[in-house]
Design a protein around this motif. Structure first.
Motif, PDB file in Angstrom:
ATOM      1  N   ILE A 246       0.853  -1.185   0.000  1.00  0.00           N
ATOM      2  CA  ILE A 246       0.000   0.000   0.000  1.00  0.00           C
ATOM      3  C   ILE A 246       0.888   1.233   0.000  1.00  0.00           C
ATOM      4  CG2 ILE A 246      -1.688   1.331   1.351  1.00  0.00           C
ATOM      5  CD1 ILE A 246      -2.781  -1.365   2.362  1.00  0.00           C
ATOM      6  N   GLY A 247       0.608   2.167  -0.899  1.00  0.00           N
ATOM      7  CA  GLY A 247       1.486   3.303  -1.128  1.00  0.00           C
ATOM      8  C   GLY A 247       1.175   4.526  -0.289  1.00  0.00           C
ATOM      9  N   GLY A 248       1.678   5.660  -0.769  1.00  0.00           N
ATOM     10  CA  GLY A 248       1.718   6.862   0.029  1.00  0.00           C
ATOM     11  C   GLY A 248       0.433   7.645   0.157  1.00  0.00           C
ATOM     12  N   VAL A 249      -0.515   7.485  -0.770  1.00  0.00           N
ATOM     13  CA  VAL A 249      -1.743   8.281  -0.687  1.00  0.00           C
ATOM     14  C   VAL A 249      -2.470   7.993   0.630  1.00  0.00           C
ATOM     15  CG1 VAL A 249      -3.995   8.736  -1.728  1.00  0.00           C
ATOM     16  CG2 VAL A 249      -1.992   8.449  -3.185  1.00  0.00           C
ATOM     17  N   ILE A 250      -2.578   6.714   0.985  1.00  0.00           N
ATOM     18  CA  ILE A 250      -3.176   6.330   2.263  1.00  0.00           C
ATOM     19  C   ILE A 250      -2.109   6.175   3.336  1.00  0.00           C
ATOM     20  CG2 ILE A 250      -4.418   4.485   3.455  1.00  0.00           C
ATOM     21  CD1 ILE A 250      -6.164   6.352   1.767  1.00  0.00           C
ATOM     22  N   GLY A 251      -0.922   5.720   2.943  1.00  0.00           N
ATOM     23  CA  GLY A 251       0.163   5.537   3.903  1.00  0.00           C
ATOM     24  C   GLY A 251       0.527   6.815   4.627  1.00  0.00           C
ATOM     25  N   THR A 252       0.352   7.956   3.981  1.00  0.00           N
ATOM     26  CA  THR A 252       0.590   9.251   4.621  1.00  0.00           C
ATOM     27  C   THR A 252      -0.194   9.378   5.923  1.00  0.00           C
ATOM     28  OG1 THR A 252       1.073  10.410   2.560  1.00  0.00           O
ATOM     29  CG2 THR A 252       0.186  11.746   4.348  1.00  0.00           C
ATOM     30  N   HIS A 253      -1.396   8.845   5.953  1.00  0.00           N
ATOM     31  CA  HIS A 253      -2.295   9.028   7.089  1.00  0.00           C
ATOM     32  C   HIS A 253      -2.233   7.884   8.097  1.00  0.00           C
ATOM     33  CE1 HIS A 253      -3.917  12.345   4.797  1.00  0.00           C
ATOM     34  NE2 HIS A 253      -4.119  11.532   3.778  1.00  0.00           N
ATOM     35  N   VAL A 254      -1.910   6.673   7.634  1.00  0.00           N
ATOM     36  CA  VAL A 254      -1.954   5.524   8.547  1.00  0.00           C
ATOM     37  C   VAL A 254      -0.578   5.092   9.018  1.00  0.00           C
ATOM     38  CG1 VAL A 254      -4.104   4.725   7.499  1.00  0.00           C
ATOM     39  CG2 VAL A 254      -1.933   3.762   6.715  1.00  0.00           C
ATOM     40  N   GLY A 255       0.475   5.450   8.288  1.00  0.00           N
ATOM     41  CA  GLY A 255       1.817   5.125   8.713  1.00  0.00           C
ATOM     42  C   GLY A 255       2.244   3.711   8.352  1.00  0.00           C
ATOM     43  N   PRO A 256       3.482   3.357   8.711  1.00  0.00           N
ATOM     44  CA  PRO A 256       4.030   2.045   8.372  1.00  0.00           C
ATOM     45  C   PRO A 256       3.469   0.930   9.248  1.00  0.00           C
ATOM     46  CG  PRO A 256       5.596   3.274   9.690  1.00  0.00           C
ATOM     47  CD  PRO A 256       4.453   4.209   9.420  1.00  0.00           C
ATOM     48  N   SER A 257       3.745  -0.300   8.826  1.00  0.00           N
ATOM     49  CA  SER A 257       3.436  -1.524   9.586  1.00  0.00           C
ATOM     50  C   SER A 257       1.954  -1.778   9.766  1.00  0.00           C
ATOM     51  CB  SER A 257       4.134  -1.495  10.959  1.00  0.00           C
ATOM     52  OG  SER A 257       5.535  -1.358  10.799  1.00  0.00           O
ATOM     53  N   GLY A 258       1.128  -1.223   8.893  1.00  0.00           N
ATOM     54  CA  GLY A 258      -0.290  -1.521   8.886  1.00  0.00           C
ATOM     55  C   GLY A 258      -0.590  -2.746   8.039  1.00  0.00           C
ATOM     56  N   VAL A 259      -1.729  -3.367   8.295  1.00  0.00           N
ATOM     57  CA  VAL A 259      -2.143  -4.577   7.576  1.00  0.00           C
ATOM     58  C   VAL A 259      -3.613  -4.434   7.198  1.00  0.00           C
ATOM     59  CG1 VAL A 259      -2.548  -7.064   7.759  1.00  0.00           C
ATOM     60  CG2 VAL A 259      -0.455  -6.066   8.709  1.00  0.00           C
ATOM     61  N   ALA A 260      -3.957  -4.813   5.980  1.00  0.00           N
ATOM     62  CA  ALA A 260      -5.345  -4.735   5.512  1.00  0.00           C
ATOM     63  C   ALA A 260      -5.798  -6.063   4.920  1.00  0.00           C
ATOM     64  CB  ALA A 260      -5.494  -3.627   4.471  1.00  0.00           C
ATOM     65  N   ALA A 261      -7.083  -6.329   5.019  1.00  0.00           N
ATOM     66  CA  ALA A 261      -7.696  -7.491   4.374  1.00  0.00           C
ATOM     67  C   ALA A 261      -8.872  -7.005   3.556  1.00  0.00           C
ATOM     68  CB  ALA A 261      -8.169  -8.494   5.423  1.00  0.00           C
ATOM     69  N   VAL A 262      -8.961  -7.465   2.303  1.00  0.00           N
ATOM     70  CA  VAL A 262      -9.989  -6.982   1.374  1.00  0.00           C
ATOM     71  C   VAL A 262     -10.557  -8.170   0.603  1.00  0.00           C
ATOM     72  CG1 VAL A 262     -10.495  -5.405  -0.514  1.00  0.00           C
ATOM     73  CG2 VAL A 262      -8.705  -4.816   1.134  1.00  0.00           C
ATOM     74  N   TRP A 263     -11.869  -8.209   0.473  1.00  0.00           N
ATOM     75  CA  TRP A 263     -12.509  -9.245  -0.316  1.00  0.00           C
ATOM     76  C   TRP A 263     -13.840  -8.723  -0.851  1.00  0.00           C
ATOM     77  CZ3 TRP A 263     -12.768  -8.838   4.871  1.00  0.00           C
ATOM     78  CH2 TRP A 263     -14.018  -8.971   5.486  1.00  0.00           C
ATOM     79  N   VAL A 264     -14.454  -9.519  -1.747  1.00  0.00           N
ATOM     80  CA  VAL A 264     -15.762  -9.187  -2.309  1.00  0.00           C
ATOM     81  C   VAL A 264     -16.780 -10.187  -1.758  1.00  0.00           C
ATOM     82  CG1 VAL A 264     -17.144  -8.918  -4.407  1.00  0.00           C
ATOM     83  CG2 VAL A 264     -14.708  -8.278  -4.407  1.00  0.00           C
ATOM     84  N   GLU A 265     -17.836  -9.684  -1.169  1.00  0.00           N
ATOM     85  CA  GLU A 265     -18.905 -10.528  -0.657  1.00  0.00           C
ATOM     86  C   GLU A 265     -19.805 -11.022  -1.790  1.00  0.00           C
ATOM     87  OE1 GLU A 265     -20.379 -11.145   3.013  1.00  0.00           O
ATOM     88  OE2 GLU A 265     -18.230 -11.481   2.763  1.00  0.00           O
ATOM     89  N   LYS A 266     -20.466 -12.145  -1.569  1.00  0.00           N
ATOM     90  CA  LYS A 266     -21.428 -12.640  -2.551  1.00  0.00           C
ATOM     91  C   LYS A 266     -22.621 -11.688  -2.634  1.00  0.00           C
ATOM     92  CE  LYS A 266     -20.506 -17.608  -2.317  1.00  0.00           C
ATOM     93  NZ  LYS A 266     -21.030 -18.920  -1.927  1.00  0.00           N
TER      94      LYS A 266
END
Length: 279
Positions: free
Chosen positions: A259-279
């Motif tokens: 994950i790059g700088g557009v969101i990383g600017t606000h959340v900082g390093p060492s963050g983790v995300a999970a993303v999926w599409v529901e049925k």
């Protein structure tokens, strides 16, 4: 032809954009010493090195109407259809810039989708649009399909620090100090296009367990789309969480993205995300 445009909030690199035959416009990021070139840092390592060494948070700037207008006028001249999948309108004014540019172009064959997504969710929609374009679907079919999928995307994340929310003015210094002292890890989700706090936990192990619990409460994945993990700077911390999630959720295959700088600017390093599409 159908032209697809997105922005760097999707974290699609220039190399990947060329492979997909799409256009990625930059949401600019600037440190005190000058602008950061997102297209020269495909793993975003330089960004997080700069972020951790800088006293002030970098600034981000929306895409101007003029930048969109250049592409729209060229599409009008060539008779192309245009699909724009920008960062959520609740997180940036880039969507409004695209709408203004469409009005300025006086060209109706431009379709701007407010998908209420960012980072991996935004990427999934762009990739879906590309697949449908390559399958020779019509622009109307693509817009309808992308809009449908956008409503079914789920994004949950855990942040490793409150430091950058404080630096960016998102929370008070007092709250940030207390959170750091207690080793609090915020848990967030993307809801209706905005980032919302959904919980907190103490320590990385506690945050991993809490994040998995949130995912399990809202998990009925559509097998047509991959389950995705994202990370800000630390692949190792993400791997620890991913191993837990793959076992707990019985995942057979996953995609992993920095994950790059557009969101990383606000959340900082060492963050983790999970993303999926529901049925």
């Amino acid at each position: 032809m159908i032209k697809i445009i997105t922005d760097t909030a999707s974290d699609i690199t220039l190399k990947q954009a060329n492979q997909m035959d799409i256009t990625v416009l930059p949401i600019s990021i600037a440190f005190d010493e000058g602008p950061y070139n997102q297209f020269e840092d495909e793993e975003f390592t330089q960004f997080y090195e700069k972020l951790e060494s800088s006293e002030k948070s970098p600034t981000t700037s929306l895409i101007s109407p003029g930048e969109y207008l250049d592409f729209f006028e060229k599409a009008k001249e060539n008779g192309d259809s245009v699909i724009v999948i920008p960062i959520s309108s609740k997180l940036s004014g880039s969507f409004q810039s695209a709408e203004l540019a469409k009005n300025m172009s006086e060209y109706d064959n431009i379709h701007i989708i407010d998908a209420h997504q960012v980072v991996i969710g935004q990427r999934l929609l762009v990739e879906h649009a590309v697949r449908l374009r390559d399958e020779k679907k019509s622009v109307e079919e693509i817009v309808a399909a992308v809009t449908d999928v956008s409503k079914r995307i789920r994004l949950y994340a855990k942040l490793d620090t409150l430091k950058y929310l404080v630096k960016g003015g998102r929370i008070s210094k007092t709250a940030g100090f207390m959170g750091t002292t207690l080793n609090i890890k915020p848990l967030v989700s993307l809801q209706n296009g905005s980032v919302s706090a959904v919980g907190k936990a103490r320590g990385r192990d506690g945050a991993n367990k809490a994040l998995l619990k949130f995912i399990n409460n809202d998990f009925n994945p559509d097998p047509a789309f991959p389950f995705c993990f994202g990370y800000t700077s630390s692949r190792e911390l993400m791997d620890v969480f991913a191993d837990l999630a793959i076992t707990e959720l019985k995942l057979s295959s996953v995609n992993i993205y920095p994950i790059g700088g557009v969101i990383g600017t606000h959340v900082g390093p060492s963050g983790v995300a999970a993303v999926w599409v529901e049925k």
